[in-house]
Structure formats: C-alpha cells, structure tokens
Design a protein around this motif. Sequence first.
Motif, short mmCIF file in Angstrom:
data_model
loop_
_atom_site.label_atom_id
_atom_site.label_comp_id
_atom_site.label_asym_id
_atom_site.label_seq_id
_atom_site.Cartn_x
_atom_site.Cartn_y
_atom_site.Cartn_z
N SER A 34 35.20 -0.91 -3.60
CA SER A 34 36.28 -0.95 -2.61
C SER A 34 35.89 -0.12 -1.39
O SER A 34 35.83 1.11 -1.47
N PRO A 35 35.65 -0.77 -0.25
CA PRO A 35 35.32 -0.01 0.97
C PRO A 35 36.42 0.98 1.36
O PRO A 35 36.13 2.05 1.90
N VAL A 36 37.67 0.65 1.07
CA VAL A 36 38.78 1.53 1.41
C VAL A 36 38.71 2.82 0.60
O VAL A 36 38.84 3.92 1.14
N LEU A 37 38.47 2.70 -0.70
CA LEU A 37 38.37 3.89 -1.55
C LEU A 37 37.13 4.71 -1.21
O LEU A 37 37.18 5.94 -1.19
N LEU A 38 36.03 4.03 -0.94
CA LEU A 38 34.80 4.73 -0.57
C LEU A 38 35.01 5.52 0.72
O LEU A 38 34.63 6.69 0.81
N LYS A 39 35.63 4.91 1.71
CA LYS A 39 35.91 5.61 2.97
C LYS A 39 36.81 6.82 2.73
O LYS A 39 36.58 7.89 3.31
N ALA A 40 37.81 6.66 1.89
CA ALA A 40 38.72 7.77 1.59
C ALA A 40 37.97 8.94 0.96
O ALA A 40 38.20 10.10 1.33
N LEU A 41 37.08 8.66 0.01
CA LEU A 41 36.29 9.73 -0.61
C LEU A 41 35.41 10.41 0.42
O LEU A 41 35.34 11.64 0.49
#
Length: 168
Positions: free
Chosen positions: A102-109
Amino acid sequence: MLLVAVSDSHDNIAAIKKLGDAVRSRGVSLVIHAGDWVSPFTARFLREAVGEGVRVVGVWGNNEGERPYFLEVAKKFNVEIAGDAAELEVAGRKIAVYHGTSPVLLKALAESGLYDIVIYGHTHQAVIEKRERTLVVNPGELCGCLTGRSSYALINVEKLEVDLIYLT
C-alpha cells in the motif's frame, strides 16, 4: 552495527545461499526480510545460509503461501515473523518494516517522523532515499527475477548509511 535488508526472495535458494556468504563475511548480526519469501522452506534456507548467530526478522509479503505452516517452520529455525509489519529498536534506532503493497501506508511510515529507518520491498526496484530524518530503503529483489539483478542493502545503523550490493 550492520544489518542486511532483503526483500522478494521468491524461493530463489541460490541467491539466499550467496546472501548467506555475504552476511557471514561482513559480520552482520541482523537480517531483515521485507516479505515475499513465498514458500515455508525459504525460512529454513535463510537460517541455514546466515548461520545461527544472526537474528532473522521478517514480515509477510503479498505472495506468501501456507502461512500457518510457514510460522511453524520459521519457529523451528529461529526465524521471527512479525506479521504484516514490524517495529524494531536496533542500536538505539527505531526501524519499521513493511512489504510495501500500500503506497499510502508506506508513505505514512516514511513521513511520520517515528522511525529512523523504514525498510520495504514489493516493487523489486532498489530505492535509497531520505525523507526528512528518515532513511527509506527498498533493497530491490533478492530473487533477481524481474530486473535480472539480485540485490540486498547493507545498513550501518549508527551512521544511517546504506550500501546497495548486487550479488548478480
């Protein structure tokens, strides 16, 4: 402290054995696998390749099969499977590990500011970048099946420095 980050081994036992040689020769004490091991036997081969004195921690990728049996094999060979994501503290640094589906979760991390290092995989493309104070590392693919190059990342945790190393 040196650690090795790998991802996307996809059952390539020959690459895992080459990685083991590199890990032992460099005195690495921790190997982090960011998912897509695929078959349960891969945990056993990674353990045998790196030796008993090296801690092995991994997360699930999107291609893992037989997860319940995988956990049995991993436990038998002292390989820690953290689930879909992991959070570790190593040499005073906070590390997050996630396969990266998930690009969204990766960006959040990567942009949360909570971690010194974020390790991911999934794309089979090596990436080393800084996002504010966070070192973000995709070691590429250990299997070499998409790019034709088998790679891993050697990370100096204290200095937040990383070398991308190609086995092929």
